[in-house]
Structure formats: structure tokens, C-alpha cells
Design a protein around this motif. Structure first.
Motif, PDB file in Angstrom:
ATOM      1  N   LEU A  40       0.463   2.114  -0.359  1.00 54.88           N
ATOM      2  CA  LEU A  40       0.032   2.970   0.747  1.00 54.88           C
ATOM      3  C   LEU A  40      -0.631   2.143   1.837  1.00 54.88           C
ATOM      4  O   LEU A  40      -0.448   2.413   3.037  1.00 54.88           O
ATOM      5  CB  LEU A  40      -0.926   4.047   0.226  1.00 54.88           C
ATOM      6  N   SER A 148       5.767  -1.605   2.694  1.00 51.32           N
ATOM      7  CA  SER A 148       5.414  -0.770   1.534  1.00 51.32           C
ATOM      8  C   SER A 148       6.151  -1.207   0.277  1.00 51.32           C
ATOM      9  O   SER A 148       5.534  -1.374  -0.786  1.00 51.32           O
ATOM     10  CB  SER A 148       5.715   0.697   1.831  1.00 51.32           C
ATOM     11  N   PHE A 190       4.583   5.502  -3.397  1.00 52.02           N
ATOM     12  CA  PHE A 190       4.323   5.143  -2.001  1.00 52.02           C
ATOM     13  C   PHE A 190       5.210   3.980  -1.548  1.00 52.02           C
ATOM     14  O   PHE A 190       5.556   3.877  -0.369  1.00 52.02           O
ATOM     15  CB  PHE A 190       2.851   4.780  -1.811  1.00 52.02           C
TER      16      PHE A 190
END
Length: 256
Positions: A40, A148, A190
Motif C-alpha cells: 500500500l 506496488s 494491495f
């Protein structure tokens, strides 16, 4: 919910230069829990980088905009992962025993292998992004996804490999404790989440070369030092990010 916010802000505080409330600290237990939000944080860093690129592209050339985007991500993280990559290049390039490799990696001075490694990977990253820069919105999505997914790949290393450096001498203390399976799953969510916003699910094929990269470097680290350090995780993140960017044009040509 408050605990989860604390875990996230702890990850932000540790991995970036973004200011956080004073009640956020670096306690070992909280740092270990914060590993679930590494990906994240990658989305956040990628969004900053992508935002700089998007705004700059209205004024400057694609090449200048990409350089500014790369600088933005490096500034946001304080070159955290780039430093780990450079230290790994120096350590594994100049050391022939576990003890020597760890001593070199702990040294804050940058050596020849580190300089060459940084020049090489940053140049390759720029060239790959420049090749992919077909539209502003697509580049925004690519940058966010690259940051990410590469951090998720790095968290797999933290989950599967033993930490091999004494806690007191560690620069990355969250990696000294065993990562929870729950944290790995959350990080994975995420990590891959931005991929769902591409106009094709073929993009998920990029996970194959990324996992191969993890397996190769994971085995390499285990062979030479018996596990991983924070520098190893940083190196894997940088390599995985570039591998993701290089995988996309291959996928576009083969399947689209």
C-alpha cells in the motif's frame, strides 16, 4: 481500525519521508505488523511519482517527465530501496564469504559495484518506462502498479527467508521477525490491486517473471548468506520493479 491505521502510518514513516503524527513510532512489534502495508505504501509512492509525471507531461517532453517522476519516487522514499540495491551490489560483488558480504553491505560507503549497479538499473528503468510511455493515463497506471507489485514481491522474501543480521545492527528491523501469513496476504492484495485497472487481464502474466525473479534472487541470497537482510529486500524490490516494466511490452506483443 485504529490499530490498522497505526500499522499503515508506521510503514509510511519507516519507508518514506512523508510526515506522520508524533504518536507513530518504530517499536519492533508495530514495525513487524506494518509489513502488511508495504504494498500500500508502494501505491502511495507510485501515485506521487505518477502525479509528477502526469503534471510535468503537459509542459515537458516525455523523457524529462519520466526523469522527474523517478526523482519524485526516490525523494519520497529517501532512496531507501536504491540504497539497499547498491549495498547488495557491493556486498555480493566484493565479498566471497558470508561474513565479508555482510560487513560490506553494512558499510555506508558506496563502492564500484554499487555505483555501476545504480547506473545500470536506473538507466534500464528509464528506458523501459520511456518505451511504455504511449499515453499519460496508461503511464500513471504503470507507475503505480510497478511500485506496488514490486514491494509485494519483496515482502515474499521477508516471509520465506530467515533474517541473518543481528537486530542491533539492522537498518530494516521489520525483517528481523517472522512475517505473519495474514500480513503477506494483505500485502499481496494491495500489490496486485492496481493490475485490475488495466484494460486486459493478460497483465497478470507479469506475475510469472516476477515470481521467477523472486525465486532466483531468493536462492542466490540463501546460497551466499543463508537468508536475507533488509538490503536484499530492497534489491529485490528494485529488480522486480524493472522486471515488471520489461514484462509489459512482451505481453502486449504476444497477446494483444
Amino acid at each position: 481500525m485504529k490499530k490498522q491505521l497505526l500499522y499503515f502510518l508506521t510503514a509510511v514513516l519507516f519507508f518514506t519521508r512523508i510526515p506522520c503524527p508524533k504518536w507513530v513510532n518504530h517499536s519492533p512489534e508495530i514495525l513487524n505488523k506494518s509489513s502488511r502495508y508495504f504494498s500500500l505504501v508502494g501505491i502511495l509512492v507510485g501515485a506521487i511519482s505518477a502525479g509528477i509525471y502526469f503534471l510535468a507531461s503537459f509542459v515537458f517532453t516525455t523523457e524529462i517527465s519520466l526523469v522527474l517522476a523517478m526523482i519524485a519516487s526516490i525523494w519520497t522514499t529517501g532512496a531507501f530501496h536504491e540504497d539497499g540495491f547498491a549495498d547488495s551490489c557491493d556486498g555480493f560483488g566484493g565479498g566471497w564469504t558470508k561474513e565479508k558480504i555482510l560487513i560490506i553491505m553494512k558499510d555506508s560507503r558506496l563502492g564500484t559495484f554499487g555505483v555501476i549497479g545504480l547506473i545500470s538499473i536506473l538507466s534500464l528503468k528509464f528506458m523501459a518506462l520511456n518505451y511504455l510511455a504511449t499515453s499519460k493515463l496508461m503511464m500513471v497506471l504503470i507507475l503505480i502498479s510497478g511500485h506496488s507489485i514490486s514491494r509485494f514481491i519483496a515482502t515474499i522474501l521477508l516471509y520465506t527467508h530467515t533474517y541473518v543480521r543481528d537486530i542491533d545492527s539492522s537498518k530494516v528491523k521489520p525483517t528481523t521477525q517472522k512475517m505473519e501469513t495474514k500480513s503477506l496476504i494483505i500485502s499481496g492484495f494491495f500489490g496486485v490491486f492496481p493490475l485490475f485497472f488495466f484494460n486486459t487481464y493478460w497483465v497478470f502474466l507479469s506475475l510469472i517473471p516476477l515470481l521467477i525473479t523472486y525465486l532466483y534472487l531468493g536462492n542466490f541470497f540463501k546460497k551466499w548468506i543463508g537468508g536475507q537482510t533488509g538490503d536484499c529486500a530492497g534489491a529485490l524490490q528494485q529488480v522486480a520493479e524493472v522486471v515488471f516494466y520489461l514484462s509489459l511490452p512482451v505481453i502486449w506483443k504476444l497477446f494483444l
